[in-house]
Design a protein around this motif. Structure first.
Motif, PDB file in Angstrom:
ATOM      1  N   LYS A 225      84.665 119.444  45.013  1.00  9.21           N
ATOM      2  CA  LYS A 225      85.345 120.724  44.854  1.00  9.21           C
ATOM      3  C   LYS A 225      84.754 121.736  45.815  1.00  9.21           C
ATOM      4  N   SER A 226      85.655 122.588  46.385  1.00  9.28           N
ATOM      5  CA  SER A 226      85.197 123.622  47.300  1.00  9.28           C
ATOM      6  C   SER A 226      86.292 124.665  47.475  1.00  9.28           C
ATOM      7  N   GLN A 227      85.937 125.965  47.332  1.00  5.67           N
ATOM      8  CA  GLN A 227      86.820 127.099  47.604  1.00  5.67           C
ATOM      9  C   GLN A 227      88.152 127.007  46.853  1.00  5.67           C
ATOM     10  N   GLY A 228      88.084 126.668  45.595  1.00  4.67           N
ATOM     11  CA  GLY A 228      89.268 126.660  44.751  1.00  4.67           C
ATOM     12  C   GLY A 228      90.138 125.426  44.860  1.00  4.67           C
ATOM     13  N   TYR A 229      89.733 124.451  45.657  1.00  6.34           N
ATOM     14  CA  TYR A 229      90.502 123.215  45.808  1.00  6.34           C
ATOM     15  C   TYR A 229      89.588 122.007  45.591  1.00  6.34           C
ATOM     16  N   GLN A 230      90.224 120.882  45.397  1.00  5.18           N
ATOM     17  CA  GLN A 230      89.510 119.612  45.295  1.00  5.18           C
ATOM     18  C   GLN A 230      89.887 118.712  46.469  1.00  5.18           C
ATOM     19  N   THR A 231      88.958 117.875  46.837  1.00  2.00           N
ATOM     20  CA  THR A 231      89.195 116.896  47.897  1.00  2.00           C
ATOM     21  C   THR A 231      88.845 115.518  47.356  1.00  2.00           C
ATOM     22  N   ALA A 232      89.750 114.568  47.565  1.00  2.88           N
ATOM     23  CA  ALA A 232      89.531 113.211  47.068  1.00  2.88           C
ATOM     24  C   ALA A 232      89.447 112.231  48.229  1.00  2.88           C
ATOM     25  N   VAL A 233      88.478 111.339  48.155  1.00  7.18           N
ATOM     26  CA  VAL A 233      88.388 110.221  49.097  1.00  7.18           C
ATOM     27  C   VAL A 233      89.116 109.039  48.469  1.00  7.18           C
ATOM     28  N   VAL A 234      89.986 108.421  49.254  1.00  7.12           N
ATOM     29  CA  VAL A 234      90.899 107.408  48.714  1.00  7.12           C
ATOM     30  C   VAL A 234      90.733 106.078  49.434  1.00  7.12           C
ATOM     31  N   GLU A 235      90.688 105.014  48.649  1.00  8.71           N
ATOM     32  CA  GLU A 235      90.725 103.646  49.177  1.00  8.71           C
ATOM     33  C   GLU A 235      92.194 103.251  49.328  1.00  8.71           C
ATOM     34  N   PRO A 236      92.687 103.062  50.557  1.00  3.59           N
ATOM     35  CA  PRO A 236      94.121 102.767  50.736  1.00  3.59           C
ATOM     36  C   PRO A 236      94.472 101.349  50.326  1.00  3.59           C
ATOM     37  N   PHE A 237      95.715 101.180  49.877  1.00  2.92           N
ATOM     38  CA  PHE A 237      96.202  99.845  49.534  1.00  2.92           C
ATOM     39  C   PHE A 237      96.625  99.069  50.787  1.00  2.92           C
ATOM     40  N   TYR A 238      97.167  99.762  51.769  1.00  2.00           N
ATOM     41  CA  TYR A 238      97.611  99.088  52.997  1.00  2.00           C
ATOM     42  C   TYR A 238      96.407  98.842  53.901  1.00  2.00           C
ATOM     43  N   LYS A 239      96.184  97.565  54.237  1.00  2.00           N
ATOM     44  CA  LYS A 239      95.036  97.214  55.069  1.00  2.00           C
ATOM     45  C   LYS A 239      95.373  96.117  56.075  1.00  2.00           C
ATOM     46  N   ALA A 240      96.629  95.981  56.444  1.00  2.00           N
ATOM     47  CA  ALA A 240      97.013  94.923  57.384  1.00  2.00           C
ATOM     48  C   ALA A 240      96.395  95.173  58.751  1.00  2.00           C
ATOM     49  N   ASN A 241      95.796  94.147  59.329  1.00  2.00           N
ATOM     50  CA  ASN A 241      95.124  94.287  60.618  1.00  2.00           C
ATOM     51  C   ASN A 241      96.022  93.924  61.801  1.00  2.00           C
ATOM     52  N   ASN A 242      97.068  93.162  61.541  1.00  2.00           N
ATOM     53  CA  ASN A 242      97.933  92.715  62.631  1.00  2.00           C
ATOM     54  C   ASN A 242      99.395  92.897  62.238  1.00  2.00           C
ATOM     55  N   PRO A 243      99.850  94.154  62.155  1.00  2.00           N
ATOM     56  CA  PRO A 243     101.217  94.389  61.677  1.00  2.00           C
ATOM     57  C   PRO A 243     102.257  94.015  62.719  1.00  2.00           C
ATOM     58  N   ASN A 244     103.231  93.218  62.328  1.00  2.00           N
ATOM     59  CA  ASN A 244     104.338  92.861  63.215  1.00  2.00           C
ATOM     60  C   ASN A 244     105.637  93.551  62.820  1.00  2.00           C
ATOM     61  N   TYR A 245     105.808  93.772  61.524  1.00  2.00           N
ATOM     62  CA  TYR A 245     107.023  94.398  61.022  1.00  2.00           C
ATOM     63  C   TYR A 245     106.674  95.431  59.956  1.00  2.00           C
ATOM     64  N   PHE A 246     107.500  96.478  59.889  1.00  2.00           N
ATOM     65  CA  PHE A 246     107.409  97.482  58.841  1.00  2.00           C
ATOM     66  C   PHE A 246     108.820  97.783  58.352  1.00  2.00           C
ATOM     67  N   HIS A 247     108.889  98.446  57.219  1.00  2.00           N
ATOM     68  CA  HIS A 247     110.128  99.090  56.812  1.00  2.00           C
ATOM     69  C   HIS A 247     109.981 100.578  57.077  1.00  2.00           C
ATOM     70  N   ILE A 248     111.013 101.156  57.645  1.00  2.00           N
ATOM     71  CA  ILE A 248     110.992 102.587  57.947  1.00  2.00           C
ATOM     72  C   ILE A 248     112.045 103.269  57.074  1.00  2.00           C
ATOM     73  N   ILE A 249     111.667 104.390  56.493  1.00  2.00           N
ATOM     74  CA  ILE A 249     112.567 105.140  55.625  1.00  2.00           C
ATOM     75  C   ILE A 249     113.288 106.166  56.500  1.00  2.00           C
ATOM     76  N   LYS A 250     114.548 105.911  56.767  1.00  2.00           N
ATOM     77  CA  LYS A 250     115.316 106.775  57.658  1.00  2.00           C
ATOM     78  C   LYS A 250     115.949 107.944  56.920  1.00  2.00           C
ATOM     79  N   LYS A 251     116.192 107.753  55.617  1.00  2.00           N
ATOM     80  CA  LYS A 251     116.797 108.819  54.841  1.00  2.00           C
ATOM     81  C   LYS A 251     116.340 108.674  53.396  1.00  2.00           C
ATOM     82  N   VAL A 252     115.784 109.768  52.847  1.00  2.00           N
ATOM     83  CA  VAL A 252     115.265 109.718  51.479  1.00  2.00           C
ATOM     84  C   VAL A 252     116.373 109.859  50.467  1.00  2.00           C
ATOM     85  N   ARG A 253     117.311 110.776  50.708  1.00  2.00           N
ATOM     86  CA  ARG A 253     118.413 110.991  49.767  1.00  2.00           C
ATOM     87  C   ARG A 253     119.716 111.125  50.550  1.00  2.00           C
TER      88      ARG A 253
END
Length: 253
Positions: A225-253
């Motif tokens: 916590k600092s100056q009225g806010y909190q900061t979190a350190v996060v362990e990411p779920f995505y950890k691929a080292n050699n990505p060949n394909y992704f899905h891209i979100i072109k439109k949310v709604r």
């Protein structure tokens, strides 16, 4: 032809005729041999046919499986959004159910620079350089896509310029996540009045219209916590080292 050889042939003919038309005692050995030959013949034919099918139709079968995988991953993203919308419907009682209309499978081309594994060029149809797109890999948030010289450049999660809006924990504490060129992500500007703790799940909020709500980002491993806010350190779920394909979100709604 001498009498001995003639007698031998006559005896063999008699045995064969007996095997075919007379007693089971004489017939059984011949039938067993014949059935064995037939079984071996059919097994050999089936094996050859299988090998031919594998050789000539393997490419088509692989292509069919790849198309099914693309459809499955697209549907999985749609289901994720609808699940989030349904949850909000029950909680708020006025959510609009809308399907995710535009999700595209994209291929990576190359890294932007040698040794920088956080930035990759991607091949994308109908690219709009004025927009920022969300990037997903196996239902995990992988980063964002921005314009670089009018070309789509993927900034993966660890990149310091990869940022998007998230919720932290069950109380949906809002924050902004970004990379720091390490194995962890940082969520900043979390209001101090929200209680968050180690192990809380971090998901996209959808408030930035880059992602829809509820996609998995990671889990909290520490909070300060600092100056009225909190900061979190996060362990990411995505950890691929050699990505060949992704899905891209072109439109949310």
């Amino acid at each position: 032809m001498n009498k001995g050889l003639l007698s031998f042939f006559l005896m063999m003919i008699a045995l064969i005729m007996g095997a075919l038309y007379y007693t089971n005692t004489i017939q059984s050995p011949f039938l067993s041999l014949l059935n064995g030959i037939k079984s071996h013949y059919h097994t050999s034919i089936a094996f050859v046919a299988q090998q031919v099918e594998r050789h000539f139709f393997q490419a088509a079968h692989i292509a069919e499986l790849e198309e099914k995988l693309k459809l499955y991953e697209n549907n999985h993203l749609v289901i994720s959004q609808l699940s989030s919308e349904l949850n909000n419907l029950f909680l708020e009682n006025h959510s609009k159910l809308q399907a995710l209309h535009e999700v595209e499978l994209v291929r990576t081309i190359s890294y932007q620079a040698f040794g920088d594994y956080n930035r990759v060029w991607i091949d994308m149809d109908d690219y709009n350089a004025s927009r920022i797109y969300g990037l997903v890999y196996n239902n995990f948030v992988a980063g964002i896509v921005i314009s670089q010289n009018q070309r789509p450049l993927a900034l993966l999660n660890s990149d310091v310029k990869s940022s998007y809006a998230v919720y932290v924990g069950e109380n949906k504490a809002p924050g902004i996540v970004h990379g720091n060129n390490s194995n962890h992500l940082i969520v900043k500007f979390i209001p101090a009045w929200f209680f968050i703790q180690e192990g809380d799940r971090v998901v996209t909020s959808g408030l930035d219209e880059i992602f829809f709500e509820g996609l998995n980002v990671g889990k909290v491993i520490s909070v300060t916590k600092s100056q009225g806010y909190q900061t979190a350190v996060v362990e990411p779920f995505y950890k691929a080292n050699n990505p060949n394909y992704f899905h891209i979100i072109k439109k949310v709604r």
